[in-house]
Design a protein around this motif. Structure first.
Motif, PDB file in Angstrom:
ATOM      1  N   ILE A 143      88.861  57.713  35.214  1.00 58.27           N
ATOM      2  CA  ILE A 143      88.494  56.404  34.760  1.00 58.27           C
ATOM      3  C   ILE A 143      86.794  56.300  34.310  1.00 58.27           C
ATOM      4  O   ILE A 143      85.895  56.172  35.638  1.00 58.27           O
ATOM      5  CB  ILE A 143      88.931  54.641  35.244  1.00 58.27           C
ATOM      6  CG1 ILE A 143      90.872  54.807  35.328  1.00 58.27           C
ATOM      7  CG2 ILE A 143      87.918  53.706  34.287  1.00 58.27           C
ATOM      8  CD1 ILE A 143      91.380  55.740  34.093  1.00 58.27           C
ATOM      9  N   GLN A 144      86.293  55.787  33.224  1.00 57.58           N
ATOM     10  CA  GLN A 144      85.118  55.593  32.571  1.00 57.58           C
ATOM     11  C   GLN A 144      84.777  54.091  32.141  1.00 57.58           C
ATOM     12  O   GLN A 144      85.603  53.865  31.322  1.00 57.58           O
ATOM     13  CB  GLN A 144      84.276  56.585  32.224  1.00 57.58           C
ATOM     14  CG  GLN A 144      84.207  58.103  32.638  1.00 57.58           C
ATOM     15  CD  GLN A 144      83.743  58.847  31.563  1.00 57.58           C
ATOM     16  OE1 GLN A 144      83.525  59.119  30.408  1.00 57.58           O
ATOM     17  NE2 GLN A 144      82.856  59.511  32.248  1.00 57.58           N
ATOM     18  N   ASP A 145      83.999  53.104  32.716  1.00 58.58           N
ATOM     19  CA  ASP A 145      83.889  52.042  32.533  1.00 58.58           C
ATOM     20  C   ASP A 145      82.466  51.196  32.992  1.00 58.58           C
ATOM     21  O   ASP A 145      81.835  52.582  33.412  1.00 58.58           O
ATOM     22  CB  ASP A 145      85.921  51.181  33.345  1.00 58.58           C
ATOM     23  CG  ASP A 145      85.676  49.885  32.523  1.00 58.58           C
ATOM     24  OD1 ASP A 145      84.984  49.286  31.532  1.00 58.58           O
ATOM     25  OD2 ASP A 145      86.896  49.394  33.421  1.00 58.58           O
ATOM     26  N   ARG A 146      82.561  50.063  32.620  1.00 57.33           N
ATOM     27  CA  ARG A 146      81.331  48.836  33.037  1.00 57.33           C
ATOM     28  C   ARG A 146      81.650  47.629  33.109  1.00 57.33           C
ATOM     29  O   ARG A 146      82.677  47.860  33.746  1.00 57.33           O
ATOM     30  CB  ARG A 146      80.765  49.302  31.579  1.00 57.33           C
ATOM     31  CG  ARG A 146      81.365  48.119  30.714  1.00 57.33           C
ATOM     32  CD  ARG A 146      80.021  48.240  29.145  1.00 57.33           C
ATOM     33  NE  ARG A 146      79.211  47.401  29.227  1.00 57.33           N
ATOM     34  CZ  ARG A 146      78.360  47.567  27.948  1.00 57.33           C
ATOM     35  NH1 ARG A 146      79.042  47.214  27.029  1.00 57.33           N
ATOM     36  NH2 ARG A 146      77.635  46.415  28.786  1.00 57.33           N
ATOM     37  N   THR A 168      87.764  47.169  32.918  1.00 63.88           N
ATOM     38  CA  THR A 168      89.415  47.059  33.334  1.00 63.88           C
ATOM     39  C   THR A 168      90.031  46.166  33.540  1.00 63.88           C
ATOM     40  O   THR A 168      91.418  45.707  33.783  1.00 63.88           O
ATOM     41  CB  THR A 168      89.222  48.743  33.486  1.00 63.88           C
ATOM     42  OG1 THR A 168      89.432  49.445  32.494  1.00 63.88           O
ATOM     43  CG2 THR A 168      91.312  49.265  33.210  1.00 63.88           C
ATOM     44  N   ILE A 169      89.466  45.723  34.633  1.00 65.74           N
ATOM     45  CA  ILE A 169      89.914  44.426  35.956  1.00 65.74           C
ATOM     46  C   ILE A 169      90.083  43.116  35.160  1.00 65.74           C
ATOM     47  O   ILE A 169      91.349  42.387  34.669  1.00 65.74           O
ATOM     48  CB  ILE A 169      89.258  44.542  37.210  1.00 65.74           C
ATOM     49  CG1 ILE A 169      89.146  46.028  38.038  1.00 65.74           C
ATOM     50  CG2 ILE A 169      89.568  43.209  38.410  1.00 65.74           C
ATOM     51  CD1 ILE A 169      91.150  46.398  38.297  1.00 65.74           C
ATOM     52  N   CYS A 170      88.906  42.849  34.379  1.00 66.27           N
ATOM     53  CA  CYS A 170      88.695  41.659  33.889  1.00 66.27           C
ATOM     54  C   CYS A 170      89.981  41.317  32.900  1.00 66.27           C
ATOM     55  O   CYS A 170      90.078  40.141  32.267  1.00 66.27           O
ATOM     56  CB  CYS A 170      87.051  42.196  33.735  1.00 66.27           C
ATOM     57  SG  CYS A 170      85.999  42.063  34.412  1.00 66.27           S
ATOM     58  N   GLN A 171      90.000  42.646  32.047  1.00 60.54           N
ATOM     59  CA  GLN A 171      90.881  42.339  31.547  1.00 60.54           C
ATOM     60  C   GLN A 171      92.380  41.445  31.559  1.00 60.54           C
ATOM     61  O   GLN A 171      93.358  41.530  31.145  1.00 60.54           O
ATOM     62  CB  GLN A 171      92.226  43.490  30.518  1.00 60.54           C
ATOM     63  CG  GLN A 171      90.838  44.297  29.633  1.00 60.54           C
ATOM     64  CD  GLN A 171      90.662  45.330  28.691  1.00 60.54           C
ATOM     65  OE1 GLN A 171      91.801  46.023  28.996  1.00 60.54           O
ATOM     66  NE2 GLN A 171      89.805  45.871  28.352  1.00 60.54           N
TER      67      GLN A 171
END
Length: 298
Positions: free
Chosen positions: A161-164, A243-246
């Motif tokens: 997974i690539q996220d920020r 992703t977690i914030c969503q």
């Protein structure tokens, strides 16, 4: 010569005693002495020079000892692989997962894997990246999910997974209405971080220092949902992957893009580069590559 002869010589030298070697190998002292004598007769040369109660290796004995370790390791790996070929559907995998990955990405993946390999048992250990890497090195874990970068000289990997990271604040916070926030603007804020067993702990501190301030850490936790709850209770701010914030409750949490710098968050699947990987573990690696579209080293 058979594999037992190599085991006998290795143990005799390691323990500096025929008697202790026999005890370790669960055979009698006369049996181990007889086996060494038979090998010497077969090779036509002495392997040990006896000097009273002491002994030392001859050149031939030293040559055998030199190759005994690698040969025994290869033999053990061969036995393990042959067993795996016969018992793939009775294998097991120990996977180290950070809480965020365990809750958000992997339940569905594990279900699909076990639909394909119904006999493989999966044990999931929730830990931070630091503990997961330690488990991979000492062999208590087979594979793990950690945040990049990794120690490329020790582990093989591919990206999942690539996220920020985004800023997480309470609805009443002064920054809640902003379209974006620069990291330097958080110098006076109270930070809620993952604890020191998590790579994000040092990563966030390092990023703050890079823009000129030392973060004021007021709380640490191992659970992202508890961190979010503390933010909602106005105990501080946090940084979590988008992703977690969503998944966070919008009525209690406000998520603001974080810029200057953007802090990447990349999950990678890792396993120890050296050493034997069971067939079940290799099946898991191949399956997750298939699901996430990754290639080793990416």
């Amino acid at each position: 010569m058979d594999i037992r002869h190599l085991q006998y010589i290795q143990e005799i030298v390691r323990l500096n005693s025929f008697t202790k070697a026999a005890e370790t190998l669960h055979i009698t002292q006369p049996s181990i002495s007889k086996a060494v004598k038979q090998l010497e007769q077969e090779l036509g040369t002495d392997l040990f020079i006896r000097e009273g109660k002491h002994f030392r290796l001859t050149d031939a004995g030293s040559a055998i000892l030199k190759y005994a370790g690698p040969i025994l390791q290869l033999f053990e790996s061969l036995q393990s692989e042959l067993n795996d070929l016969n018992y793939l559907n009775q294998g097991s995998i120990r996977i180290g997962l950070p809480p965020m990955a365990g809750a958000s990405f992997f339940p569905t993946v594990i279900k699909r894997f076990q639909d394909r390999y119904r006999g493989i048992a999966i044990t999931m250990i929730e830990e931070g990246a630091v503990k997961i890497e330690e488990g991979l090195i000492d062999g208590t874990l087979d594979v793990g999910v950690v945040i990049s970068p990794i120690k490329a000289d020790i582990f093989d990997s591919f990206a999942l997974i690539q996220d920020r990271l985004s800023l997480v604040v309470s609805p009443s916070h002064r920054l809640a209405g902003r379209d974006e926030v620069k990291l330097a603007e958080l110098a006076e804020e109270r930070f809620i971080l993952f604890n020191r067993n998590f790579a994000l702990h040092d990563q966030i501190i390092g990023r703050c220092r890079s823009v000129g301030f030392e973060p004021q850490i007021v709380h640490e936790s191992s659970q992202w949902d508890f961190i979010a709850a503390m933010v909602g209770a106005e105990l501080g701010i946090a940084m979590l992957p988008q992703t977690i914030c969503q998944t966070l409750p919008a009525e209690r949490i406000v998520v603001v893009p974080l810029v200057q710098p953007v802090i990447p968050w990349e999950l990678v699947l890792v396993w120890k580069r050296d050493g034997y990987l069971s067939l079940a573990t290799r099946a898991w690696i191949s399956f997750t590559q298939e699901v996430f579209g990754g290639k080793p080293g990416e």
